[in-house]
Design an enzyme around this catalytic site. Structure first.
Site, PDB file in Angstrom:
ATOM      1  N   CYS A   1      -6.262   2.731  -0.218  1.00 39.58           N
ATOM      2  CA  CYS A   1      -6.133   1.794   0.897  1.00 39.58           C
ATOM      3  C   CYS A   1      -6.270   0.348   0.430  1.00 39.58           C
ATOM      4  O   CYS A   1      -7.192   0.004  -0.318  1.00 39.58           O
ATOM      5  CB  CYS A   1      -7.192   2.103   1.951  1.00 39.58           C
ATOM      6  SG  CYS A   1      -7.184   0.986   3.352  1.00 39.58           S
TER       7      CYS A   1
ATOM      8  N   PHE B   1     -24.143 -13.760  23.923  1.00 41.97           N
ATOM      9  CA  PHE B   1     -23.606 -12.566  23.262  1.00 41.97           C
ATOM     10  C   PHE B   1     -23.904 -12.669  21.764  1.00 41.97           C
ATOM     11  O   PHE B   1     -23.028 -12.507  20.922  1.00 41.97           O
ATOM     12  CB  PHE B   1     -22.102 -12.419  23.503  1.00 41.97           C
ATOM     13  CG  PHE B   1     -21.696 -12.361  24.949  1.00 41.97           C
ATOM     14  CD1 PHE B   1     -21.734 -11.153  25.633  1.00 41.97           C
ATOM     15  CD2 PHE B   1     -21.266 -13.495  25.619  1.00 41.97           C
ATOM     16  CE1 PHE B   1     -21.357 -11.087  26.979  1.00 41.97           C
ATOM     17  CE2 PHE B   1     -20.893 -13.442  26.955  1.00 41.97           C
ATOM     18  CZ  PHE B   1     -20.931 -12.244  27.644  1.00 41.97           C
TER      19      PHE B   1
ATOM     20  N   ASP C   1     -19.682 -15.779  22.126  1.00 40.24           N
ATOM     21  CA  ASP C   1     -18.827 -14.853  21.376  1.00 40.24           C
ATOM     22  C   ASP C   1     -18.795 -13.517  22.105  1.00 40.24           C
ATOM     23  O   ASP C   1     -19.447 -12.539  21.702  1.00 40.24           O
ATOM     24  CB  ASP C   1     -19.368 -14.693  19.951  1.00 40.24           C
ATOM     25  CG  ASP C   1     -18.546 -13.737  19.105  1.00 40.24           C
ATOM     26  OD1 ASP C   1     -17.410 -13.418  19.508  1.00 40.24           O
ATOM     27  OD2 ASP C   1     -19.043 -13.295  18.056  1.00 40.24           O
TER      28      ASP C   1
ATOM     29  N   GLN D   1     -19.025  -8.411  11.864  1.00 39.03           N
ATOM     30  CA  GLN D   1     -17.697  -8.952  11.588  1.00 39.03           C
ATOM     31  C   GLN D   1     -17.039  -8.127  10.484  1.00 39.03           C
ATOM     32  O   GLN D   1     -17.679  -7.664   9.551  1.00 39.03           O
ATOM     33  CB  GLN D   1     -17.792 -10.424  11.176  1.00 39.03           C
ATOM     34  CG  GLN D   1     -18.300 -11.343  12.264  1.00 39.03           C
ATOM     35  CD  GLN D   1     -17.356 -11.477  13.442  1.00 39.03           C
ATOM     36  OE1 GLN D   1     -16.156 -11.208  13.346  1.00 39.03           O
ATOM     37  NE2 GLN D   1     -17.892 -11.890  14.588  1.00 39.03           N
TER      38      GLN D   1
ATOM     39  N   CYS E   1       0.831  -1.201   0.000  1.00 34.24           N
ATOM     40  CA  CYS E   1       0.000   0.000   0.000  1.00 34.24           C
ATOM     41  C   CYS E   1       0.865   1.250   0.000  1.00 34.24           C
ATOM     42  O   CYS E   1       1.824   1.351   0.773  1.00 34.24           O
ATOM     43  CB  CYS E   1      -0.912  -0.006   1.230  1.00 34.24           C
ATOM     44  SG  CYS E   1      -1.986   1.435   1.351  1.00 34.24           S
TER      45      CYS E   1
ATOM     46  N   CYS F   1     -12.169 -12.360  20.221  1.00 34.58           N
ATOM     47  CA  CYS F   1     -11.328 -11.378  19.550  1.00 34.58           C
ATOM     48  C   CYS F   1     -10.151 -10.979  20.430  1.00 34.58           C
ATOM     49  O   CYS F   1      -9.450 -10.013  20.132  1.00 34.58           O
ATOM     50  CB  CYS F   1     -12.138 -10.148  19.158  1.00 34.58           C
ATOM     51  SG  CYS F   1     -12.925  -9.313  20.559  1.00 34.58           S
TER      52      CYS F   1
END
Length: 402
Positions: free
Chosen positions: A139, A266, A334, A239, A56, A360
């Site tokens: 980007c 969750f 989650d 997500q 990039c 995560c």
């Protein structure tokens, strides 16, 4: 000062003899000036074979990516190592599968900073370790549809931005056009609301939320979850990539196996609950009313789904108790980055045969995994998933069996 980089830290910096060296790789001989515990003005004397040219053009200034100077294999090994290190830190071991990484230009949501300038509009991501804004028209992270929305976002900044206050624009790719949430903008009086509505129509945005209020909607912002379509609430969690979501869903399906009754903790707006309803009855538990409302509406509009019920509940203050899992074949959990310590303590006392955990944060995952294992569960496998390519973030899915 000359140093040889020994390893990568959790934030992607090279580490050598007590110093952090940003932008370096293991095995490289580097030279720089020490400033506290950080090496500055770094020169690479002996580059690693794993060093690559950043793909990039914004990589050197933009703070959105940390690891574009490293080969894909190096980043994969490093992120897998983060997961292994988290498990080791709790004295746990399990099969850690090869990482699944989303491709470039696949991020379907992004949060951009912007403000008006004397010459026009400045919009992009923050420069590394700075409040300055770097424009990112090329980007390599963002989906092309998000890049295509930049003119619309800049038009919003021109209407509602200022030279003294930084605006935030969160944009999400949906099936019906960009869904945009703007904060720190000028108050929307009647005239500005009319102008904003015209922009939404002319640029084909689905919806515009301005300082917390929906000011214009051309069409509901729709996403697809399994066999049904769901209207996305403003600023709702989603997500980061479709590829990552598909990978996590496949792993969750594998983990729950042939379960016929599932609790989804969750649950959000139904990322897992709605697709799993093709095979099982699902009870979704979530503390956000807007998310559960979207989930329930999506279920009622879906076809061929088994029953999906829901419960609004704060699982941190009032986790499901062991007896509430009676008759349940599998649990999907989650949690946010903080993990689910309280819920895992009660879940560990249940008799649910299979638990699919998505996380995560490998650190809180390992902590919660230890709780389940202490309750008699076995950690069968862990699958790292990388939706945040070139960053220091890594997600995972895992299977626990009783």
């Amino acid at each position: 000062m000359k140093l040889t980089i020994a390893r990568l830290g959790h934030r992607g910096d090279g580490i050598a003899e007590g110093f952090y060296a940003p932008g370096t790789l293991p095995g490289e001989e580097v030279e720089g000036e020490p400033q506290g515990d950080t090496l500055t003005d770094i020169r690479i004397l002996t580059p690693s074979a794993a060093r690559v040219k950043p793909p990039c053009p914004h990589a050197r200034t933009c703070g959105g990516c940390l690891m574009q100077h490293a080969s894909d294999a190096t980043v994969a090994e490093w992120k897998t190592g983060i997961v292994r290190g988290a498990l080791d830190g709790q004295g746990l071991s399990a099969e850690v599968r090869p990482i699944l990484t989303s491709p470039p230009r696949s991020r379907r949501r992004a949060t951009l900073a912007a403000r008006r300038t004397k010459g026009g509009i400045l919009m992009g991501f923050h420069t590394r370790a700075s409040d300055s804004i770097t424009p990112v028209p090329n980007c390599h992270l963002l989906h092309p549809d998000l890049i295509a929305a930049f003119p619309a976002l800049e038009a919003l900044v021109k209407l509602g931005g200022s030279r003294t206050v930084e605006m935030t624009l969160a944009v999400t790719r949906t099936l019906t056009g960009p869904d945009v949430v703007v904060t720190n903008a000028k108050p929307a009086d009647a005239e500005l609301q009319l102008d904003l509505a015209r922009l939404v129509e002319s640029f084909g945005m689905s919806r515009l939320t301005w300082n917390g209020e929906i000011v214009a909607q051309r069409t509901p912002p729709i996403i697809k979850l399994g066999p049904t379509r769901v209207t996305l609430p403003p600023a709702a969690f989603l997500q980061a990539t479709e590829e990552g979501e598909a990978a996590l869903l496949t792993l969750v399906r594998e983990a729950v196996g042939p379960a016929k009754k599932i609790i989804d903790l969750f649950s959000g707006l139904g990322t897992f609950a709605l697709p799993l309803a093709q095979q099982a009855e699902v009870h979704a538990v979530e503390n956000d009313v807007a998310l559960l409302t979207a989930l329930d509406k999506g279920f009622r509009q879906g076809e061929g789904l088994k029953r999906v019920t829901n419960d609004i509940r704060d699982l941190y203050r009032r986790p499901l108790e062991p007896d509430e899992f009676k008759g349940i074949d599998a649990v999907v959990i989650d949690p946010p980055r903080a993990g689910a310590e309280a819920q895992c303590h009660t879940l560990a006392q249940s008799k649910v045969a299979r638990i699919a955990m998505v996380s995560c944060n490998p650190i809180t995952f390992a902590r919660d995994a230890k709780i389940l294992i202490a309750g008699g569960y076995t950690l069968q496998w862990v699958q790292p998933v990388d939706q945040f390519r070139w960053s220091n973030h890594v997600e995972l899915a895992a299977l626990f069996t009783l």
